[in-house]
Design an enzyme around this catalytic site. Structure first.
Site, PDB file in Angstrom:
ATOM      1  N   GLU A 176      -4.136  60.981 -14.545  1.00 25.86           N
ATOM      2  CA  GLU A 176      -3.933  62.305 -15.154  1.00 25.86           C
ATOM      3  C   GLU A 176      -4.256  63.442 -14.194  1.00 25.86           C
ATOM      4  O   GLU A 176      -5.091  64.313 -14.472  1.00 25.86           O
ATOM      5  CB  GLU A 176      -4.778  62.428 -16.427  1.00 25.86           C
ATOM      6  CG  GLU A 176      -4.460  61.344 -17.432  1.00 25.86           C
ATOM      7  CD  GLU A 176      -5.106  61.525 -18.797  1.00 25.86           C
ATOM      8  OE1 GLU A 176      -4.497  61.140 -19.787  1.00 25.86           O
ATOM      9  OE2 GLU A 176      -6.225  62.058 -18.860  1.00 25.86           O
ATOM     10  N   GLU A 367      -0.634  55.178 -21.266  1.00 26.05           N
ATOM     11  CA  GLU A 367      -1.666  55.328 -22.298  1.00 26.05           C
ATOM     12  C   GLU A 367      -1.027  55.862 -23.569  1.00 26.05           C
ATOM     13  O   GLU A 367      -0.296  56.856 -23.537  1.00 26.05           O
ATOM     14  CB  GLU A 367      -2.749  56.325 -21.877  1.00 26.05           C
ATOM     15  CG  GLU A 367      -3.646  55.841 -20.780  1.00 26.05           C
ATOM     16  CD  GLU A 367      -4.778  56.816 -20.458  1.00 26.05           C
ATOM     17  OE1 GLU A 367      -5.214  57.576 -21.354  1.00 26.05           O
ATOM     18  OE2 GLU A 367      -5.218  56.806 -19.296  1.00 26.05           O
TER      19      GLU A 367
HETATM   20  C1  BG6 Z   1      -7.055  59.882 -21.350  1.00 23.32           C
HETATM   21  C2  BG6 Z   1      -7.908  59.231 -20.294  1.00 23.32           C
HETATM   22  O1  BG6 Z   1      -7.035  61.222 -21.107  1.00 23.32           O
HETATM   23  O2  BG6 Z   1      -7.489  59.814 -22.662  1.00 23.32           O
HETATM   24  C3  BG6 Z   1      -8.746  58.061 -20.792  1.00 23.32           C
HETATM   25  O3  BG6 Z   1      -7.127  58.811 -19.215  1.00 23.32           O
HETATM   26  C4  BG6 Z   1      -9.323  58.396 -22.136  1.00 23.32           C
HETATM   27  O4  BG6 Z   1      -9.705  57.752 -19.836  1.00 23.32           O
HETATM   28  C5  BG6 Z   1      -8.175  58.669 -23.102  1.00 23.32           C
HETATM   29  O5  BG6 Z   1     -10.166  57.413 -22.644  1.00 23.32           O
HETATM   30  C6  BG6 Z   1      -8.600  58.918 -24.526  1.00 23.32           C
HETATM   31  O6  BG6 Z   1      -9.562  59.938 -24.574  1.00 23.32           O
HETATM   32  P1  BG6 Z   1     -10.955  59.696 -25.280  1.00 23.32           P
HETATM   33  O7  BG6 Z   1     -11.728  60.939 -25.015  1.00 23.32           O
HETATM   34  O8  BG6 Z   1     -10.637  59.487 -26.721  1.00 23.32           O
HETATM   35  O9  BG6 Z   1     -11.555  58.493 -24.652  1.00 23.32           O
END
Ligand code: BG6
Length: 475
Positions: A176, A367
């Site tokens: 990111e 993701e």
């Molecule tokens: C993304 C990141 O922005 O979001 C991850 O790459 C992160 O590392 C994911 O875990 C979800 O965010 P969060 O804060 O719910 O863990």
């Protein structure tokens, strides 16, 4: 509906080293920038670079993937995963970041991990730095706004590219990277909380990372020309609140601040609109004479991105930024997760088309997932029906995007096994299709339990996506 998923589609799951491995000082590992972050809402806002006694640091044990990975990979295999995205923790390989030689024990860990994946028939997809700059580099040199980090990063890349060239084909440089200007501590290892001109440091860091990404891509191809280097962006979607021109143009400009990173790293040049953007922000980026040539010569092979939600831009309100993407006005047409993220499968189809239209290179949904609380019932099961619904509807949206003509290599569900949340450090913001018995204060047996969603995804993968086509209502 036509099944757009091909036989070689990389159905997968994703995690990151700092959110899963634990063993934070084991086998020679040094501290990383996430190892000093406590649990709680202020985690990303207040950075204290020294560990304090009597504080709970979730990354230190995380889910103990460092020791439990063989068993976890057995579960991934049982689920039917074809790919698994994780990161190498930079401070395992170079504990301080600036050593002359790497830490052999750290390298050995990833030898074993990638071998185990290969034996299970699972393709590793590797993030080189998922919010994982060694802390020592920050203390000694500052973060990514210092050009010296380019050399340390390249040395690290050379070591891992050579070592894992026969195990890893898909690499991505910085997780990111567009979050450099949103959550700069995580994404660029810079603490700008006291800075009068944070934008100057953030965009300087971004520039240095662009050069590092390009030179790493060059190195990767020299070592193994078959390898693929991806750019990785946070690209949850954004809609204008109304047809008021200020909402429409404002949301377009806001989006472009993220796409700017793709424009540089895929098209290979600073886009024309960035001149005005920098002028208005009063930014003067220091470059070396051949930086722009380097950036244009070594661009990305594919675009990996995270997508969790969509939000609404209104010219009358300020946007907030979290790990899942920007958050603005609430969209009355969408459901909202317990953590305030709005669920929008059609938004994913929209974003895939937006990106493929703009760049025409393969996409990877690196993701996507739903963080929520889970409960183990009296018979020891976890019936996570909301998660199944989220997964199903987003896979259907991807199928539509494939049928629209988008080229999509892989889908790696975020947090395929419960891990520490990046934004808050909580364990109870669970994404996993596999449950891990551990709570927000670090207590629990670490026992793994497949959730109902595990079996759902297993059936989808087994059918090559065909079982999705039988579900009735799409969005
Ligand atoms: C993304 C990141 O922005 O979001 C991850 O790459 C992160 O590392 C994911 O875990 C979800 O965010 P969060 O804060 O719910 O863990």
């Amino acid at each position: 509906m036509k099944n757009g998923f091909t036989k070689d589609f990389l159905w997968g799951g994703a995690i990151a080293a700092n959110q899963s491995e634990g063993a934070y000082l084991e086998d020679g590992k040094g501290l990383g920038i996430c190892d000093i972050l406590e649990v709680g809402k202020k985690r990303l806002l207040e950075v204290d670079m020294n560990l304090k006694d009597n504080c709970y640091y979730p990354s230190h044990e995380a889910i103990d993937f460092y020791h439990q990975y063989p068993n976890d990979i057995k579960l991934f295999k049982e689920m039917g995963l074809k790919s698994f995205r994780t990161s190498i923790n930079w401070a395992r390989i170079f504990p301080n970041g600036d050593e002359a030689t790497p830490n052999e024990e750290g390298l050995r860990f990833y030898d074993k991990l990638f071998n185990e994946l290969k034996e299970a028939g699972i393709e590793p997809i590797v993030t080189i730095s998922h919010y994982e700059t060694p802390l020592y580099l920050v203390k000694r040199y500052g973060g990514w706004d210092n050009r010296k980090l380019i050399d340390f990063f390249l040395k690290y890349c050379e070591v891992i590219f050579k070592r894992y060239q026969h195990q890893v084909k898909y690499w991505m440089s910085f997780n990111e990277i567009n979050n450099v200007v949103k959550i700069p501590w995580l994404a660029a290892a810079i603490d700008v909380s006291e800075d009068e001109k944070p934008a100057q440091r953030m965009y300087q860091a971004a520039h240095n990372m662009f050069v590092a990404h390009a030179l790493a891509t060059k190195k990767l191809k020299e070592i193994n020309s078959e390898s693929q280097m991806g750019v990785m962006l946070s690209l949850s979607g954004i809609y204008p609140d109304t047809c008021h021109p200020k909402d429409v143009f404002g949301s377009f400009e806001f989006r472009r601040k993220s796409l700017f990173f793709g424009d540089v790293m895929i098209r290979g040049e600073y886009p024309s609109y960035s001149k005005r953007m920098f002028e208005e922000l009063g930014i003067d980026i220091k470059m070396k004479a051949d930086d722009l040539d380097i950036i244009s010569s070594y661009t990305s092979d594919y675009l990996a991105f995270s997508y969790y939600l969509t939000t609404v831009y209104s010219h009358t309100e300020t946007m907030k930024t979290g790990t899942g993407g920007p958050v603005g006005k609430t969209n009355p047409h969408l459901a909202t997760s317990e953590w305030g993220w709005q669920i929008d499968p059609l938004g994913l189809r929209y974003v895939c088309n937006e990106l493929y239209d703009r760049y025409q290179i393969p996409l990877m949904i690196a993701e996507n997932g739903l963080g929520g609380r889970d409960y183990v019932n009296k018979t020891g099961e976890i019936n996570d029906l909301d998660r199944i619904d989220y997964l199903r509807s987003h896979l259907l949206a991807i199928n539509e995007a494939l049928n629209d003509g988008c080229e999509i290599l892989a889908y790696t569900w975020w947090g395929i096994i419960d891990i520490v949340s990046a934004g808050t450090g909580e364990m109870e913001k669970r994404y996993g299709l596999i449950y891990v018995d551990k709570n927000n204060t670090g207590k629990g047996t670490l026992k793994r339990i497949p959730k109902e969603s595990f079996y759902y995804y297993q059936a989808v993968i087994q059918s090559g996506g065909q079982s999705l086509m039988e579900s009735k209502d799409i969005y």
